[in-house]
Write a protein that holds these residues in place. Structure first.
Motif, PDB file in Angstrom:
ATOM      1  N   THR A 126       0.823  -1.141   0.004  1.00 50.40           N
ATOM      2  CA  THR A 126       0.167   0.185   0.002  1.00 50.40           C
ATOM      3  C   THR A 126       0.789   1.303  -0.021  1.00 50.40           C
ATOM      4  OG1 THR A 126      -0.252   0.039   2.255  1.00 50.40           O
ATOM      5  CG2 THR A 126      -1.793  -1.018   1.319  1.00 50.40           C
ATOM      6  N   THR A 127       2.159   1.200   0.020  1.00 57.06           N
ATOM      7  CA  THR A 127       2.963   2.440   0.039  1.00 57.06           C
ATOM      8  C   THR A 127       2.893   2.748  -1.386  1.00 57.06           C
ATOM      9  OG1 THR A 127       4.418   1.698   1.629  1.00 57.06           O
ATOM     10  CG2 THR A 127       5.279   3.385   0.028  1.00 57.06           C
ATOM     11  N   ARG A 128       2.520   4.150  -1.736  1.00 56.46           N
ATOM     12  CA  ARG A 128       2.303   4.658  -2.833  1.00 56.46           C
ATOM     13  C   ARG A 128       3.128   5.891  -3.185  1.00 56.46           C
ATOM     14  NH1 ARG A 128      -0.250   0.927  -3.049  1.00 56.46           N
ATOM     15  NH2 ARG A 128      -2.429   0.633  -3.603  1.00 56.46           N
ATOM     16  N   ALA A 129       3.184   6.338  -4.414  1.00 55.86           N
ATOM     17  CA  ALA A 129       3.665   7.711  -4.735  1.00 55.86           C
ATOM     18  C   ALA A 129       2.477   8.684  -4.394  1.00 55.86           C
ATOM     19  CB  ALA A 129       4.034   7.944  -6.262  1.00 55.86           C
ATOM     20  N   PHE A 130       2.615   9.192  -3.253  1.00 56.42           N
ATOM     21  CA  PHE A 130       1.483   9.984  -2.522  1.00 56.42           C
ATOM     22  C   PHE A 130       1.752  11.623  -2.912  1.00 56.42           C
ATOM     23  CE2 PHE A 130       1.642   6.630   0.652  1.00 56.42           C
ATOM     24  CZ  PHE A 130       0.167   6.475   0.656  1.00 56.42           C
ATOM     25  N   ARG A 131       0.930  12.250  -3.722  1.00 56.34           N
ATOM     26  CA  ARG A 131       0.915  13.503  -4.025  1.00 56.34           C
ATOM     27  C   ARG A 131      -0.281  14.379  -3.811  1.00 56.34           C
ATOM     28  NH1 ARG A 131       2.095  10.337  -8.755  1.00 56.34           N
ATOM     29  NH2 ARG A 131       4.384  10.292  -9.270  1.00 56.34           N
ATOM     30  N   ARG A 132      -1.369  14.227  -4.107  1.00 54.67           N
ATOM     31  CA  ARG A 132      -2.484  15.011  -3.810  1.00 54.67           C
ATOM     32  C   ARG A 132      -2.948  14.769  -2.447  1.00 54.67           C
ATOM     33  NH1 ARG A 132      -5.238  17.035  -8.421  1.00 54.67           N
ATOM     34  NH2 ARG A 132      -4.950  16.178 -10.296  1.00 54.67           N
ATOM     35  N   TRP A 171      13.933   3.827  -0.736  1.00 55.33           N
ATOM     36  CA  TRP A 171      12.626   2.770  -0.654  1.00 55.33           C
ATOM     37  C   TRP A 171      12.396   2.625   1.039  1.00 55.33           C
ATOM     38  CZ3 TRP A 171       8.159   1.730  -2.212  1.00 55.33           C
ATOM     39  CH2 TRP A 171       7.682   0.552  -1.756  1.00 55.33           C
ATOM     40  N   ASN A 172      13.647   2.436   1.528  1.00 53.75           N
ATOM     41  CA  ASN A 172      13.326   2.235   3.181  1.00 53.75           C
ATOM     42  C   ASN A 172      12.762   3.410   3.642  1.00 53.75           C
ATOM     43  OD1 ASN A 172      14.532  -0.398   3.588  1.00 53.75           O
ATOM     44  ND2 ASN A 172      16.013   0.349   4.887  1.00 53.75           N
ATOM     45  N   LEU A 173      13.288   4.635   3.049  1.00 52.00           N
ATOM     46  CA  LEU A 173      12.534   6.084   3.682  1.00 52.00           C
ATOM     47  C   LEU A 173      11.183   6.135   3.268  1.00 52.00           C
ATOM     48  CD1 LEU A 173      12.838   8.812   4.838  1.00 52.00           C
ATOM     49  CD2 LEU A 173      13.838   9.638   2.991  1.00 52.00           C
ATOM     50  N   GLY A 179       3.599  10.597   4.011  1.00 55.40           N
ATOM     51  CA  GLY A 179       3.553  10.350   2.900  1.00 55.40           C
ATOM     52  C   GLY A 179       4.435  11.172   1.836  1.00 55.40           C
ATOM     53  N   ALA A 180       5.017  10.706   0.773  1.00 53.95           N
ATOM     54  CA  ALA A 180       6.006  11.153   0.015  1.00 53.95           C
ATOM     55  C   ALA A 180       5.917  10.448  -1.217  1.00 53.95           C
ATOM     56  CB  ALA A 180       7.470  10.805   0.684  1.00 53.95           C
ATOM     57  N   THR A 181       6.870  10.847  -2.234  1.00 62.58           N
ATOM     58  CA  THR A 181       7.005  10.529  -3.624  1.00 62.58           C
ATOM     59  C   THR A 181       8.454  10.404  -3.948  1.00 62.58           C
ATOM     60  OG1 THR A 181       6.235  10.095  -5.852  1.00 62.58           O
ATOM     61  CG2 THR A 181       6.061  12.154  -4.855  1.00 62.58           C
ATOM     62  N   MET A 182       8.975   9.678  -4.902  1.00 66.71           N
ATOM     63  CA  MET A 182      10.267   9.913  -5.190  1.00 66.71           C
ATOM     64  C   MET A 182      10.311  10.763  -6.415  1.00 66.71           C
ATOM     65  SD  MET A 182      13.418   7.208  -6.271  1.00 66.71           S
ATOM     66  CE  MET A 182      14.103   7.453  -8.086  1.00 66.71           C
ATOM     67  N   PRO A 216      -5.977   0.596  -0.894  1.00 67.89           N
ATOM     68  CA  PRO A 216      -5.847  -0.775  -1.101  1.00 67.89           C
ATOM     69  C   PRO A 216      -4.754  -1.270  -1.745  1.00 67.89           C
ATOM     70  CG  PRO A 216      -7.312   0.068  -2.771  1.00 67.89           C
ATOM     71  CD  PRO A 216      -6.857   1.317  -2.120  1.00 67.89           C
ATOM     72  N   PRO A 217      -4.283  -2.719  -1.875  1.00 65.85           N
ATOM     73  CA  PRO A 217      -3.112  -2.928  -2.573  1.00 65.85           C
ATOM     74  C   PRO A 217      -3.453  -2.530  -4.250  1.00 65.85           C
ATOM     75  CG  PRO A 217      -4.050  -4.569  -1.318  1.00 65.85           C
ATOM     76  CD  PRO A 217      -4.836  -3.589  -1.034  1.00 65.85           C
ATOM     77  N   ALA A 218      -2.363  -2.178  -4.799  1.00 62.81           N
ATOM     78  CA  ALA A 218      -2.371  -1.605  -6.181  1.00 62.81           C
ATOM     79  C   ALA A 218      -2.842  -2.623  -7.149  1.00 62.81           C
ATOM     80  CB  ALA A 218      -0.945  -0.792  -6.441  1.00 62.81           C
ATOM     81  N   ARG A 219      -3.428  -2.358  -8.204  1.00 63.04           N
ATOM     82  CA  ARG A 219      -3.479  -3.257  -9.195  1.00 63.04           C
ATOM     83  C   ARG A 219      -2.170  -3.533  -9.867  1.00 63.04           C
ATOM     84  NH1 ARG A 219      -8.410  -0.643  -9.928  1.00 63.04           N
ATOM     85  NH2 ARG A 219      -7.588   0.755 -11.581  1.00 63.04           N
TER      86      ARG A 219
END
Length: 205
Positions: free
Chosen positions: A9-15, A132-134, A144-147, A187-190
């Protein structure tokens, strides 16, 4: 959350980044302490971090980032299934200066000119596990964050801004970090099942 939930469930969180709530330095350091447990080639641990919270400095970085992101967009023709992600990326570019903390991830030494070489694989393979650890550590704590990498089009200018010794240290990523706004758990990503992406003994894909 358990390990499986965290990994899926770790995502590229932006919005969902909360642009109004400060991020405590202690939370950032706790997550960075987890980041530095990542593996690296010959255990050289090349990672260094610059955390930017000063509004004026964030504004300057954001201006470089927006120019780099605009160049990225102009150089590609996205597929229809990529439009939502690009809109999310544009949102982040427009609001980057408002994100509470920007973590600039650096690696000692300059990357090889040709990243496809063994040296290139070793260089980036020794720093991206820490990123990724971060991301995992942040998510586990409700952050949340995104690379991102669009700022690297102006790496030298940002190095001068942050007093990073350009000839000795390379920036490899930047993570905009914030608390997540309330909402349902992701949820888990598709994803395409691994069985459809895996060959055994010889390439069959």
């Amino acid at each position: 959350m358990n390990g499986l939930e965290l990994l899926t469930t770790t995502r590229a969180f932006r919005r969902r980044l909360d642009l109004t709530r400060p991020v405590d330095r202690r939370y950032l350091l706790a997550c960075l302490d987890i980041a530095v447990h990542a593996p690296s080639g010959t255990n050289r641990q090349p990672w260094r971090f610059v955390v930017v919270q000063d509004p004026a400095v964030k504004q300057q970085i954001a201006e470089y980032y927006r120019k780099g992101f605009a160049a990225y967009l102009s150089a590609r023709t996205p597929r229809p299934d990529q439009l939502a992600d690009l809109a999310s990326g544009s949102y982040l570019a427009d609001h980057l200066h408002e994100v509470p903390a920007l973590v600039v991830v650096c690696s000692l030494g300059r990357p090889p000119a040709d990243p496809s070489t063994l040296r290139g694989a070793s260089y980036y393979g020794s720093i991206y596990p820490a990123v990724w650890n971060l991301l995992l550590a942040l998510h586990e704590r409700g952050l949340g964050a995104t690379m991102t990498t669009a700022h690297l089009a102006y790496e030298r200018e940002i190095a001068d801004l942050l007093a990073i010794p350009f000839d000795e240290v390379a920036q490899v990523a930047m993570l905009p970090v914030a608390h997540l706004r309330p909402g349902p758990a992701a949820p888990p990503a598709r994803r395409t099942p691994a069985a459809e992406l895996t060959s055994w003994d010889i390439w069959t894909l």
